[in-house]
Design a protein around this motif. Structure first.
Motif, short mmCIF file in Angstrom:
data_model
loop_
_atom_site.label_atom_id
_atom_site.label_comp_id
_atom_site.label_asym_id
_atom_site.label_seq_id
_atom_site.Cartn_x
_atom_site.Cartn_y
_atom_site.Cartn_z
N THR A 1 0.85 -1.19 0.00
CA THR A 1 0.00 0.00 0.00
C THR A 1 0.88 1.24 0.00
O THR A 1 1.79 1.38 0.84
CB THR A 1 -0.90 0.02 1.24
OG1 THR A 1 -1.80 -1.09 1.17
CG2 THR A 1 -1.70 1.31 1.31
N GLN B 1 -9.15 4.98 -8.88
CA GLN B 1 -8.62 3.63 -9.15
C GLN B 1 -7.50 3.28 -8.17
O GLN B 1 -7.40 2.13 -7.72
CB GLN B 1 -8.14 3.53 -10.59
CG GLN B 1 -9.27 3.49 -11.61
CD GLN B 1 -8.80 3.06 -12.99
OE1 GLN B 1 -7.60 2.87 -13.23
NE2 GLN B 1 -9.74 2.90 -13.90
N ALA B 2 -6.67 4.26 -7.84
CA ALA B 2 -5.59 4.00 -6.89
C ALA B 2 -6.16 3.63 -5.52
O ALA B 2 -5.67 2.70 -4.87
CB ALA B 2 -4.69 5.23 -6.77
N ARG B 3 -7.20 4.32 -5.09
CA ARG B 3 -7.80 4.00 -3.80
C ARG B 3 -8.52 2.65 -3.86
O ARG B 3 -8.51 1.89 -2.89
CB ARG B 3 -8.76 5.11 -3.38
CG ARG B 3 -8.03 6.42 -3.10
CD ARG B 3 -8.93 7.47 -2.48
NE ARG B 3 -9.22 7.14 -1.09
CZ ARG B 3 -10.42 6.77 -0.63
NH1 ARG B 3 -11.44 6.66 -1.47
NH2 ARG B 3 -10.60 6.52 0.65
N ALA B 4 -9.12 2.33 -5.00
CA ALA B 4 -9.75 1.03 -5.15
C ALA B 4 -8.71 -0.09 -5.07
O ALA B 4 -9.03 -1.22 -4.65
CB ALA B 4 -10.50 0.95 -6.48
N ASN B 5 -7.47 0.22 -5.44
CA ASN B 5 -6.38 -0.76 -5.36
C ASN B 5 -5.75 -0.81 -3.97
O ASN B 5 -4.76 -1.52 -3.77
CB ASN B 5 -5.30 -0.44 -6.40
CG ASN B 5 -5.75 -0.76 -7.82
OD1 ASN B 5 -6.75 -1.46 -8.02
ND2 ASN B 5 -5.04 -0.26 -8.81
N GLY B 6 -6.30 -0.04 -3.03
CA GLY B 6 -5.83 -0.10 -1.65
C GLY B 6 -4.85 0.97 -1.24
O GLY B 6 -4.41 1.00 -0.08
N HIS B 7 -4.50 1.88 -2.15
CA HIS B 7 -3.57 2.96 -1.81
C HIS B 7 -4.33 4.09 -1.10
O HIS B 7 -5.53 4.26 -1.28
CB HIS B 7 -2.88 3.47 -3.06
CG HIS B 7 -2.16 2.41 -3.83
ND1 HIS B 7 -1.12 1.68 -3.30
CD2 HIS B 7 -2.36 1.92 -5.08
CE1 HIS B 7 -0.69 0.81 -4.19
NE2 HIS B 7 -1.43 0.92 -5.28
N CYS C 1 -0.07 5.29 -13.78
CA CYS C 1 0.10 4.08 -14.58
C CYS C 1 1.57 3.64 -14.60
O CYS C 1 1.89 2.45 -14.41
CB CYS C 1 -0.39 4.31 -16.01
SG CYS C 1 -2.17 4.49 -16.17
N ARG D 1 2.62 2.02 -11.55
CA ARG D 1 1.81 0.82 -11.29
C ARG D 1 0.94 0.96 -10.04
O ARG D 1 0.70 -0.01 -9.31
CB ARG D 1 2.71 -0.42 -11.19
CG ARG D 1 3.48 -0.69 -12.48
CD ARG D 1 4.28 -1.96 -12.41
NE ARG D 1 4.99 -2.19 -13.68
CZ ARG D 1 5.80 -3.23 -13.90
NH1 ARG D 1 5.98 -4.14 -12.95
NH2 ARG D 1 6.40 -3.36 -15.07
N LEU D 2 0.45 2.18 -9.84
CA LEU D 2 -0.52 2.40 -8.78
C LEU D 2 -1.91 1.96 -9.25
O LEU D 2 -2.76 1.63 -8.44
CB LEU D 2 -0.54 3.88 -8.40
CG LEU D 2 0.77 4.43 -7.83
CD1 LEU D 2 0.71 5.96 -7.74
CD2 LEU D 2 1.06 3.83 -6.46
N ILE D 3 -2.08 1.98 -10.56
CA ILE D 3 -3.34 1.55 -11.17
C ILE D 3 -3.03 0.66 -12.37
O ILE D 3 -1.90 0.64 -12.87
CB ILE D 3 -4.22 2.75 -11.61
CG1 ILE D 3 -3.49 3.65 -12.57
CG2 ILE D 3 -4.66 3.54 -10.40
CD1 ILE D 3 -4.33 4.80 -13.08
#
Length: 277
Positions: free
Chosen positions: A3, A31-37, A272, A275-277
């Motif tokens: 994270t 999208q970054a927050r959806a990926n847990g960041h 991108c 690779r955050l999203i």
């Protein structure tokens, strides 16, 4: 990927210099927050200037006032303000000198009675420099929620910005108030358009450190994005620093990565690439 904790400057980074949020930036953050960041804004703005359309992206919190205010998930972690005596002294000094100004508080922006007319030229010039337009931006457009009839002797002020007639006004303010942090914005050196006075020993880097301690998070997982000289301490402090393509020479030279301009989907492209999203 671990994270990451992402810190975004606002003007010139998350939004363009006219305050417009690109759809690509909104998409990148969501999208970054959806990926847990975790995503925080880290800005010179006070909380009153973080309008609903910014919160609606889904931010985890904010650092405001260039580091004087820290909020996480609605909880205030740090808030350092000028004292009532300091505010009164600065207001009296600016009024005696005839410099239009406004107080930056989490409750609102409170302007001197002459700010709308006295800041018009500086706002137009700021618009020309940052937007490359014909300088048609008005004070009302730049500060849509400015309060002109509010109390100016206050105990809830983060910092005070004022119009510069020349760089001498900044130098005299710094000399008159050694107990406060003096700065300029809207240009560098002799080309600065505004001066400001705020709490001493405050930086975005110090505020990030305070937030990381609260989160029990690792500095190694931090990424900072900015476009201006004031953002350099933040980029230096974080493990990885990204400068916007529209940023100044100094920040672009020291950054780990230079992405595209804010208006050319720079935030999305950097997210991108990292690779955050």
């Amino acid at each position: 990927m671990h994270t990451k904790i992402i810190f975004l400057d606002v003007d010139g980074t998350l939004v363009d210099y006219q305050g417009r949020l690109p759809d690509s930036a909104r998409l990148a953050v969501r999208q970054a927050r959806a990926n847990g960041h975790r995503v925080y804004i880290c800005t010179g703005r006070s909380r009153a200037e973080i309008y609903p359309f910014l919160w609606e992206i889904g931010l985890d919190g904010m650092i405001g006032g260039n580091g004087s205010y820290v909020e996480d998930a609605g909880e205030v972690i740090l808030h350092q303000m000028m004292t009532a005596a300091q505010c009164r002294a600065v207001v009296d000094w600016l009024q005696a000198r005839g410099l239009p100004f406004y107080l930056e508080s989490n409750s609102g922006l409170y302007a001197s009675v002459d700010f709308a007319s006295g800041a018009a030229d500086a706002v137009r010039e700021y618009s020309c420099r940052k937007n490359g337009d014909d300088g048609t931006m008005t004070v009302q457009q730049a500060f849509p929620d400015m309060i002109y009839d509010g109390e100016l002797y206050r105990a809830d002020v983060n910092k005070i910005s004022f119009v510069l007639r020349s760089i001498q006004d900044y130098e005299d303010a710094a000399a008159a108030f050694p107990d406060l942090k003096a700065g300029t914005w809207g240009g560098s050196g002799e080309r600065a358009l505004f001066g400001d006075l705020g709490v001493k020993n405050i930086t975005k880097a110090h505020a990030i450190d305070t937030l990381l301690n609260h989160l029990h998070a690792d500095r190694a997982d931090t990424i900072a994005f900015g476009d201006a000289k004031v953002d350099i301490p933040m980029l230096k402090y974080c493990a990885y620093g990204v400068a916007m393509g529209n940023g100044g020479d100094e920040i672009r030279e020291m950054a780990d990565l230079v992405t595209d301009d804010v208006e050319q989907d720079g935030l999305l492209h950097a997210f991108c690439r990292l690779r955050l999203i």
